[in-house]
Structure formats: structure tokens, C-alpha cells
Design a protein around this motif. Structure first.
Motif, PDB file in Angstrom:
ATOM      1  N   GLU A   1       4.959  -2.207  -6.675  1.00  0.00           N
ATOM      2  CA  GLU A   1       4.120  -2.266  -6.220  1.00  0.00           C
ATOM      3  C   GLU A   1       4.085  -2.578  -4.439  1.00  0.00           C
ATOM      4  O   GLU A   1       3.539  -2.744  -3.447  1.00  0.00           O
ATOM      5  CB  GLU A   1       2.887  -3.857  -6.284  1.00  0.00           C
ATOM      6  CG  GLU A   1       2.736  -3.456  -8.132  1.00  0.00           C
ATOM      7  CD  GLU A   1       1.750  -2.391  -8.462  1.00  0.00           C
ATOM      8  OE1 GLU A   1       0.746  -2.138  -7.402  1.00  0.00           O
ATOM      9  OE2 GLU A   1       1.694  -1.853  -9.048  1.00  0.00           O
ATOM     10  N   TYR A   2       5.483  -3.148  -4.294  1.00  0.00           N
ATOM     11  CA  TYR A   2       5.698  -3.534  -2.653  1.00  0.00           C
ATOM     12  C   TYR A   2       7.404  -2.908  -2.515  1.00  0.00           C
ATOM     13  O   TYR A   2       8.086  -3.018  -3.573  1.00  0.00           O
ATOM     14  CB  TYR A   2       5.684  -5.355  -2.800  1.00  0.00           C
ATOM     15  CG  TYR A   2       3.964  -5.585  -2.581  1.00  0.00           C
ATOM     16  CD1 TYR A   2       3.736  -6.477  -1.245  1.00  0.00           C
ATOM     17  CD2 TYR A   2       3.696  -5.653  -3.598  1.00  0.00           C
ATOM     18  CE1 TYR A   2       2.017  -5.942  -1.176  1.00  0.00           C
ATOM     19  CE2 TYR A   2       1.976  -6.826  -3.650  1.00  0.00           C
ATOM     20  CZ  TYR A   2       1.471  -7.032  -2.212  1.00  0.00           C
ATOM     21  OH  TYR A   2       0.668  -6.486  -2.281  1.00  0.00           O
ATOM     22  N   LEU A   3       7.855  -3.427  -1.680  1.00  0.00           N
ATOM     23  CA  LEU A   3       8.827  -2.780  -0.926  1.00  0.00           C
ATOM     24  C   LEU A   3       9.608  -4.344   0.211  1.00  0.00           C
ATOM     25  O   LEU A   3       8.806  -4.192   0.684  1.00  0.00           O
ATOM     26  CB  LEU A   3       8.714  -1.642  -0.882  1.00  0.00           C
ATOM     27  CG  LEU A   3      10.327  -1.289   0.162  1.00  0.00           C
ATOM     28  CD1 LEU A   3      11.713  -0.870  -0.187  1.00  0.00           C
ATOM     29  CD2 LEU A   3       9.957   0.184   0.911  1.00  0.00           C
ATOM     30  N   GLN A   4      11.003  -4.701  -0.139  1.00  0.00           N
ATOM     31  CA  GLN A   4      11.036  -4.701   0.754  1.00  0.00           C
ATOM     32  C   GLN A   4      12.423  -4.355   1.406  1.00  0.00           C
ATOM     33  O   GLN A   4      13.108  -4.043   1.406  1.00  0.00           O
ATOM     34  CB  GLN A   4      11.673  -6.263   0.967  1.00  0.00           C
ATOM     35  CG  GLN A   4      12.606  -7.597   1.556  1.00  0.00           C
ATOM     36  CD  GLN A   4      11.419  -8.580   2.206  1.00  0.00           C
ATOM     37  OE1 GLN A   4      10.526  -8.968   2.046  1.00  0.00           O
ATOM     38  NE2 GLN A   4      12.008  -9.234   3.662  1.00  0.00           N
ATOM     39  N   LEU A   5      13.228  -4.755   2.698  1.00  0.00           N
ATOM     40  CA  LEU A   5      13.955  -3.600   3.655  1.00  0.00           C
ATOM     41  C   LEU A   5      14.471  -4.599   4.905  1.00  0.00           C
ATOM     42  O   LEU A   5      13.482  -5.475   5.894  1.00  0.00           O
ATOM     43  CB  LEU A   5      12.709  -1.968   4.533  1.00  0.00           C
ATOM     44  CG  LEU A   5      12.397  -1.432   4.007  1.00  0.00           C
ATOM     45  CD1 LEU A   5      11.616   0.024   4.826  1.00  0.00           C
ATOM     46  CD2 LEU A   5      13.611  -0.382   3.193  1.00  0.00           C
TER      47      LEU A   5
ATOM     48  N   SER B   1       0.533  -1.229   0.132  1.00  0.00           N
ATOM     49  CA  SER B   1      -0.469  -0.058  -0.087  1.00  0.00           C
ATOM     50  C   SER B   1       1.113   1.295  -0.044  1.00  0.00           C
ATOM     51  O   SER B   1       0.529   2.666   1.026  1.00  0.00           O
ATOM     52  CB  SER B   1      -0.563   0.738   1.530  1.00  0.00           C
ATOM     53  OG  SER B   1      -1.404  -0.915   0.984  1.00  0.00           O
ATOM     54  N   LEU B   2       1.791   1.279  -1.472  1.00  0.00           N
ATOM     55  CA  LEU B   2       2.231   2.242  -1.022  1.00  0.00           C
ATOM     56  C   LEU B   2       1.821   4.211  -1.716  1.00  0.00           C
ATOM     57  O   LEU B   2       1.098   3.586  -2.637  1.00  0.00           O
ATOM     58  CB  LEU B   2       3.750   2.344  -1.903  1.00  0.00           C
ATOM     59  CG  LEU B   2       4.800   0.633  -1.877  1.00  0.00           C
ATOM     60  CD1 LEU B   2       6.062   0.337  -2.885  1.00  0.00           C
ATOM     61  CD2 LEU B   2       5.902   0.428  -0.612  1.00  0.00           C
ATOM     62  N   VAL B   3       2.289   4.745  -0.717  1.00  0.00           N
ATOM     63  CA  VAL B   3       2.068   6.132  -1.207  1.00  0.00           C
ATOM     64  C   VAL B   3       2.975   6.869  -1.990  1.00  0.00           C
ATOM     65  O   VAL B   3       3.929   6.997  -1.518  1.00  0.00           O
ATOM     66  CB  VAL B   3       1.570   7.063   0.337  1.00  0.00           C
ATOM     67  CG1 VAL B   3       1.075   8.629   0.108  1.00  0.00           C
ATOM     68  CG2 VAL B   3       0.685   6.111   0.824  1.00  0.00           C
ATOM     69  N   ARG B   4       2.326   7.420  -2.691  1.00  0.00           N
ATOM     70  CA  ARG B   4       3.309   7.728  -4.341  1.00  0.00           C
ATOM     71  C   ARG B   4       2.806   8.988  -4.522  1.00  0.00           C
ATOM     72  O   ARG B   4       2.075   9.854  -3.946  1.00  0.00           O
ATOM     73  CB  ARG B   4       2.494   6.508  -5.302  1.00  0.00           C
ATOM     74  CG  ARG B   4       2.283   5.483  -5.430  1.00  0.00           C
ATOM     75  CD  ARG B   4       2.635   5.056  -6.847  1.00  0.00           C
ATOM     76  NE  ARG B   4       2.807   3.313  -6.732  1.00  0.00           N
ATOM     77  CZ  ARG B   4       3.612   2.984  -5.887  1.00  0.00           C
ATOM     78  NH1 ARG B   4       4.523   3.828  -7.008  1.00  0.00           N
ATOM     79  NH2 ARG B   4       3.987   1.460  -6.604  1.00  0.00           N
ATOM     80  N   ASP B   5       3.808   9.971  -5.087  1.00  0.00           N
ATOM     81  CA  ASP B   5       3.627  11.407  -5.071  1.00  0.00           C
ATOM     82  C   ASP B   5       3.003  11.706  -6.589  1.00  0.00           C
ATOM     83  O   ASP B   5       2.571  11.064  -6.983  1.00  0.00           O
ATOM     84  CB  ASP B   5       5.027  12.183  -5.244  1.00  0.00           C
ATOM     85  CG  ASP B   5       5.984  11.701  -5.924  1.00  0.00           C
ATOM     86  OD1 ASP B   5       5.705  10.886  -7.058  1.00  0.00           O
ATOM     87  OD2 ASP B   5       6.519  11.929  -6.342  1.00  0.00           O
ATOM     88  N   ALA B   6       2.246  13.157  -6.807  1.00  0.00           N
ATOM     89  CA  ALA B   6       2.187  13.384  -8.185  1.00  0.00           C
ATOM     90  C   ALA B   6       2.619  12.618  -9.596  1.00  0.00           C
ATOM     91  O   ALA B   6       2.155  12.678 -10.743  1.00  0.00           O
ATOM     92  CB  ALA B   6       2.249  14.555  -8.085  1.00  0.00           C
ATOM     93  N   ARG B   7       4.183  12.322  -9.591  1.00  0.00           N
ATOM     94  CA  ARG B   7       4.483  11.607 -10.478  1.00  0.00           C
ATOM     95  C   ARG B   7       4.236  10.235 -10.623  1.00  0.00           C
ATOM     96  O   ARG B   7       5.001   9.238 -11.504  1.00  0.00           O
ATOM     97  CB  ARG B   7       5.973  12.035 -10.435  1.00  0.00           C
ATOM     98  CG  ARG B   7       6.677  13.456 -10.158  1.00  0.00           C
ATOM     99  CD  ARG B   7       7.949  13.873 -10.371  1.00  0.00           C
ATOM    100  NE  ARG B   7       9.060  12.725 -11.436  1.00  0.00           N
ATOM    101  CZ  ARG B   7      10.534  13.608 -11.805  1.00  0.00           C
ATOM    102  NH1 ARG B   7      10.587  13.783 -10.781  1.00  0.00           N
ATOM    103  NH2 ARG B   7      10.267  12.781 -12.732  1.00  0.00           N
TER     104      ARG B   7
END
Length: 333
Positions: free
Chosen positions: A276-280, A245-251
Motif C-alpha cells: 500500500e505504501y513505498l519508502q525511498l 496513493s500508488l497508481v497501478r497498471d492493469a495487473r
């Protein structure tokens, strides 16, 4: 399974081979990762290698942005590697695709998983190389566990804003292929450990995982140690954690920020098309002296165990292509 561009979730909503030149093998003396491609533009310098098309290093103004590896070193810990045709893990290496049961090689035997795809240890061909960019390609041939035929391209470029990476796959076979992609760069802001570095992650959910690193639930980050929506020091938090559920900017980009505690410099890792996802990963399971030295910020098109769970898997039809874009914008205060 999810078709191309459609995301579903069971969690609910919330030794390098030498290159043949026609007569004799070409060896890159002193290197375990093949040809070293140096990209330069202004204060930006990056190095990409033939082995796995890995991103070996990236520096801005003489300061290391990427915690990479040396030109004569082997690749360990997944540093900078391209993860195709799936990122992260597939539990027991088993999945079902369009009525066929398939078994991948178990490349993380200690946990009984197939991990990080099939192209990390292959030689990629350099098809373009310029002062500020490089393009590498390779083929993924049908094989046990993945009987599909892909052509994969990695494009790296540096310009005034930083580094941009585009990973594209084409289905050259005659049947639809399950597909996912990711990359495994580690970032540093020059602190001795990651504990003092400040982290900002624009994610509303995290994926709780079991002892094998496989997701069991997707939950809101609110009220958990995994809420980095506001910048704060990593501290003692141990991360080997997927986020969604990543929050994206105007770009259309989700931007992860890693900053020096002084606030004087850092890097913005942006996740664009196809992420769509991210691993840290804070490197807690790496041996010394690598343990907690850097943060792996891993863009992914799908979460761990996606082939088995069917979450955000791309159904790459014959002749279709998929691209994932991500990049880095280093900054100085």
C-alpha cells in the motif's frame, strides 16, 4: 485500528546463532549471514541468506541490479532485509492494540524509535531450495511489546521476467495480531552516485515526516521535489520519504523505474498484492563509501508509525494469513 483489508488515515484523503543439527552446531565458515542460497535462471542470478531471509544480491546479464553485500560481510543499512511485523518506525516504540498498551524495544535509540520489526537478526530455516527458487520460514514468538504468535515465510524465485518475492505471515496464536510487512533492498544502475540515475515513481502523495522520521501529514506530490511521476534525474534530492496513493497498471502493480542516464538499461521494481505504501531512501545518512551509492526502494504494507497511528495496519485474526508480493524486472534498451 484498521481491520484487514481496510485503510484508514489520520491525514485525511489525499552475531548469527549456529544451526543445531542434532549433535553439533553447523557453522558456515567465513560467512556472517549463514547459508548462501544461489538462484539461477537464464541471465538472472540472486542470492538469499539464512540471516533474516535477506536478499543479498541480484544480477542480470552479469550487471548488478541490487547494491547488496558480500558473502563474508555483515548486513548494514538494512540491505535486503525482511521487515516483520512492521516496516519502518514506531515512535517511542509505543502503541495501543485492542485496549492494551504495548512497548516495543527501542532499536533506533538515537531517535527513540522501534525500527523495522523483530526478525532481521534471526535465523530462518530453509524449507525448500531449487535451481531458481528458495523458501525460508521462521516463527515469531510472543514477547514483550509484541505478545502474538506468527509463522512467517519468504519465497524468492527467478524466471524469464526477473525476480519475484512473496512474504506471507500466518497467525498461529489465539488472538488478533497487528501486522505490517516490508523489505529493504537497495538498487543501482551502475552510476557512481544516485544523483545521475533517472527515477520514476507512480505515487500521487508523499508523507511529510518530522526529525524522527515519523509522518505528520500526507500531501500531494504536485509542485514538490517529491514528484517523480515523470522520469527525471534524482539530482541532489535527499530521500528518506514515504509515498502513498500508488497508481497501478492493469495487473494491479505500481511500478517504480530506476534507469541509467543513457537510457540503455535499468530496473522496474513492481509492487503487487499487499503493498500500500513505498519508502525511498537515497542513503544520505549512511557512512562513506555507501552514502548515496544506491536507492532503497522499499515496498511496505503500511506507512511509518502505523502501529501507533492505525494506518493500514492488518488485523491478522487467528488462523488468517497475509501476503505481500513485489519483484524486479531488469531491462536493457
Amino acid at each position: 485500528m484498521a481491520c484487514r483489508g481496510v485503510t484508514t488515515s489520520r491525514f485525511g484523503r489525499v552475531s548469527l546463532a549456529p544451526t543445531w543439527n542434532g549433535s553439533h552446531p553447523r557453522r558456515v565458515h567465513g560467512s556472517q549471514t549463514g547459508r548462501q542460497l544461489t538462484l539461477r535462471h537464464g541471465d538472472h542470478t540472486a542470492v538469499v541468506v539464512e540471516l533474516g531471509a535477506a536478499l543479498r544480491s541480484y544480477a542480470f546479464g552479469g550487471r548488478e541490479v541490487l547494491h547488496g553485500f558480500g558473502p563474508d560481510d555483515p548486513v548494514t543499512g538494512g540491505h535486503g532485509q525482511v521487515l516483520v511485523p512492521w516496516p519502518n518506525r514506531v515512535g517511542a516504540g509505543r502503541y495501543r492494540w485492542r485496549g492494551e498498551d504495548l512497548q516495543l524495544p527501542l532499536t533506533e535509540p538515537e531517535h527513540g524509535n522501534a525500527i523495522h520489526g523483530l526478525l532481521r537478526w534471526t535465523t530462518w530455516q530453509v524449507v525448500e531450495s531449487g535451481t531458481g527458487h528458495a523458501v525460508l520460514e521462521t516463527g515469531l514468538w510472543p514477547q514483550p511489546g509484541y505478545p502474538f504468535h506468527l509463522r512467517v515465510r519468504a519465497r524468492y524465485a527467478v524466471d524469464d521476467t526477473g525476480l519475484e518475492v512473496a512474504l506471507t505471515a500466518w497467525n498461529e496464536g489465539e488472538k488478533a495480531a497487528p501486522y505490517g510487512v516490508g523489505q529493504h533492498p537497495y538498487f543501482t544502475v551502475g552510476t557512481n552516485t544516485v544523483d545521475d540515475a533517472s527515477l520514476t515513481v507512480p505515487a500521487r502523495t508523499w508523507l511529510r515526516t518530522d526529525e524522527r522520521g515519523l509522518p505528520v501529514a500526507e500531501e500531494p506530490v504536485t509542485g514538490t521535489p517529491y514528484d517523480f511521476r515523470e522520469p527525471r534525474a534524482i539530482g541532489a534530492t535527499r530521500l528518506d520519504t514515504p509515498f502513498g496513493s500508488l497508481v497501478r497498471d492493469a495487473r494491479g502493480r505500481a511500478v517504480v523505474r530506476l534507469a541509467h542516464p543513457s537510457g540503455e538499461h535499468g530496473a522496474d521494481v513492481w509492487l503487487g498484492e499487499g503493498t500500500e505504501y513505498l519508502q525511498l531512501y537515497t542513503g544520505d545518512t549512511l557512512p562513506e563509501p555507501e552514502r548515496r551509492r544506491a536507492v532503497a526502494i522499499e515496498p511496505m504494507s503500511c506507512p511509518p508509525n502505523a502501529f501507533a497511528d492505525g494506518v493500514s495496519v492488518v488485523a491478522l485474526e487467528p488462523g488468517e494469513q497475509h501476503t505481500m508480493r513485489w519483484g524486479v524486472t531488469p531491462w536493457r534498451g
